[in-house]
Design a protein around this motif. Sequence first.
Motif, PDB file in Angstrom:
ATOM      1  N   GLU A 113      -0.154  -3.531  -9.563  1.00 55.95           N
ATOM      2  CA  GLU A 113      -0.599  -1.811  -9.536  1.00 55.95           C
ATOM      3  C   GLU A 113      -1.708  -1.406  -8.908  1.00 55.95           C
ATOM      4  O   GLU A 113      -2.909  -2.589  -8.304  1.00 55.95           O
ATOM      5  CB  GLU A 113      -1.265  -1.666 -10.749  1.00 55.95           C
ATOM      6  CG  GLU A 113      -1.997  -3.331 -11.662  1.00 55.95           C
ATOM      7  CD  GLU A 113      -2.461  -2.823 -12.952  1.00 55.95           C
ATOM      8  OE1 GLU A 113      -3.495  -3.304 -13.447  1.00 55.95           O
ATOM      9  OE2 GLU A 113      -1.420  -2.187 -14.175  1.00 55.95           O
ATOM     10  N   GLY A 114      -1.998  -0.373  -8.720  1.00 58.11           N
ATOM     11  CA  GLY A 114      -2.720   0.112  -7.936  1.00 58.11           C
ATOM     12  C   GLY A 114      -2.689  -0.067  -6.361  1.00 58.11           C
ATOM     13  O   GLY A 114      -1.542  -0.220  -5.982  1.00 58.11           O
ATOM     14  N   ILE A 115      -3.501  -0.319  -5.654  1.00 54.46           N
ATOM     15  CA  ILE A 115      -4.195  -0.121  -4.266  1.00 54.46           C
ATOM     16  C   ILE A 115      -2.954  -2.004  -4.037  1.00 54.46           C
ATOM     17  O   ILE A 115      -2.656  -2.404  -2.560  1.00 54.46           O
ATOM     18  CB  ILE A 115      -5.502  -0.660  -3.883  1.00 54.46           C
ATOM     19  CG1 ILE A 115      -6.121  -1.213  -3.923  1.00 54.46           C
ATOM     20  CG2 ILE A 115      -5.868   0.561  -3.986  1.00 54.46           C
ATOM     21  CD1 ILE A 115      -7.441  -1.492  -3.727  1.00 54.46           C
ATOM     22  N   ASP A 116      -3.053  -2.354  -5.100  1.00 56.18           N
ATOM     23  CA  ASP A 116      -2.702  -3.983  -4.864  1.00 56.18           C
ATOM     24  C   ASP A 116      -1.289  -4.208  -5.116  1.00 56.18           C
ATOM     25  O   ASP A 116       0.028  -4.872  -4.625  1.00 56.18           O
ATOM     26  CB  ASP A 116      -3.386  -5.009  -5.517  1.00 56.18           C
ATOM     27  CG  ASP A 116      -4.494  -4.870  -5.776  1.00 56.18           C
ATOM     28  OD1 ASP A 116      -4.837  -5.176  -4.502  1.00 56.18           O
ATOM     29  OD2 ASP A 116      -4.904  -5.678  -6.138  1.00 56.18           O
ATOM     30  N   THR A 117      -0.237  -3.129  -4.987  1.00 56.80           N
ATOM     31  CA  THR A 117       1.500  -2.556  -5.472  1.00 56.80           C
ATOM     32  C   THR A 117       1.923  -3.278  -4.743  1.00 56.80           C
ATOM     33  O   THR A 117       2.036  -2.779  -2.919  1.00 56.80           O
ATOM     34  CB  THR A 117       1.762  -1.562  -5.861  1.00 56.80           C
ATOM     35  OG1 THR A 117       0.972  -0.885  -7.251  1.00 56.80           O
ATOM     36  CG2 THR A 117       3.066  -0.906  -6.235  1.00 56.80           C
TER      37      THR A 117
ATOM     38  N   ARG B 287       0.700  -1.270   0.676  1.00 55.50           N
ATOM     39  CA  ARG B 287       0.433  -0.379   0.089  1.00 55.50           C
ATOM     40  C   ARG B 287       0.785   1.504  -0.999  1.00 55.50           C
ATOM     41  O   ARG B 287       0.519   2.332  -0.525  1.00 55.50           O
ATOM     42  CB  ARG B 287      -1.059   0.112   1.124  1.00 55.50           C
ATOM     43  CG  ARG B 287      -1.757  -1.030   0.702  1.00 55.50           C
ATOM     44  CD  ARG B 287      -2.990  -0.816   1.880  1.00 55.50           C
ATOM     45  NE  ARG B 287      -4.318  -1.713   1.586  1.00 55.50           N
ATOM     46  CZ  ARG B 287      -3.774  -2.608   3.184  1.00 55.50           C
ATOM     47  NH1 ARG B 287      -3.903  -2.818   4.372  1.00 55.50           N
ATOM     48  NH2 ARG B 287      -5.731  -4.224   3.039  1.00 55.50           N
TER      49      ARG B 287
END
Length: 211
Positions: free
Chosen positions: A200-204, A186
């Motif tokens: 990518e995004g919040i799963d990075t 996060r």
Amino acid sequence: MTTDKLDEKCIYCKEMGLTEADLALGKPPAKLSSTGKVIVGVIGGLVAGVYVAALPFIVPAFRKVCLPFVPASESQVRNVLSALKGRKGTLLDIGSGDGRIVIEAAKVGFRGTGVELNPWLVLYSRWNARRHKVHKFTTFQTKDLWKTDVGSYSNISIFGVESMMDRLETKFEDETNNDVRIVACRFPLPNWEPIETIGEGIDTVWLYKKQ
């Protein structure tokens, strides 16, 4: 139309003492029948029960840094394990929540420890580890992360908030060994350069080696 004729339209109207004329005028019920009171009581009890059951899982346990429980997504779990592919040994999950990172890591050979301040989540994690038959390879502790010695672990994962990453970075610099791998989820560490970024995004997730 009398109240008795409302049965086919709305079973609750009769219990609430409403006629069709009352409904047309938007009139509230003057008095609940005994059955209506039971229905209201049961619904109220269910709502209160759900709230009480869920409260320990969503309220932070008096943390210096507020860390509300937000479960890791399946993608985040996969990304953490992907970042640690080829690694072995011990894993420390800081802010372990419901224990899913530790449990999934144990399934692929790690001996995992979860540190979590919320005692209800720790109890749930232990039960869940037993349910997945990995309880012999996992440990869950109700403990303040700032009082946890991270130096004995070869792998560390952290689901933190942005405001705590500076202080965590200093703790890692002071306590970890040179072979450690750290996976931040996060939010990245503010000054360390990741050796790999996955997702990518919040799963990075960001993978670090001690510098």
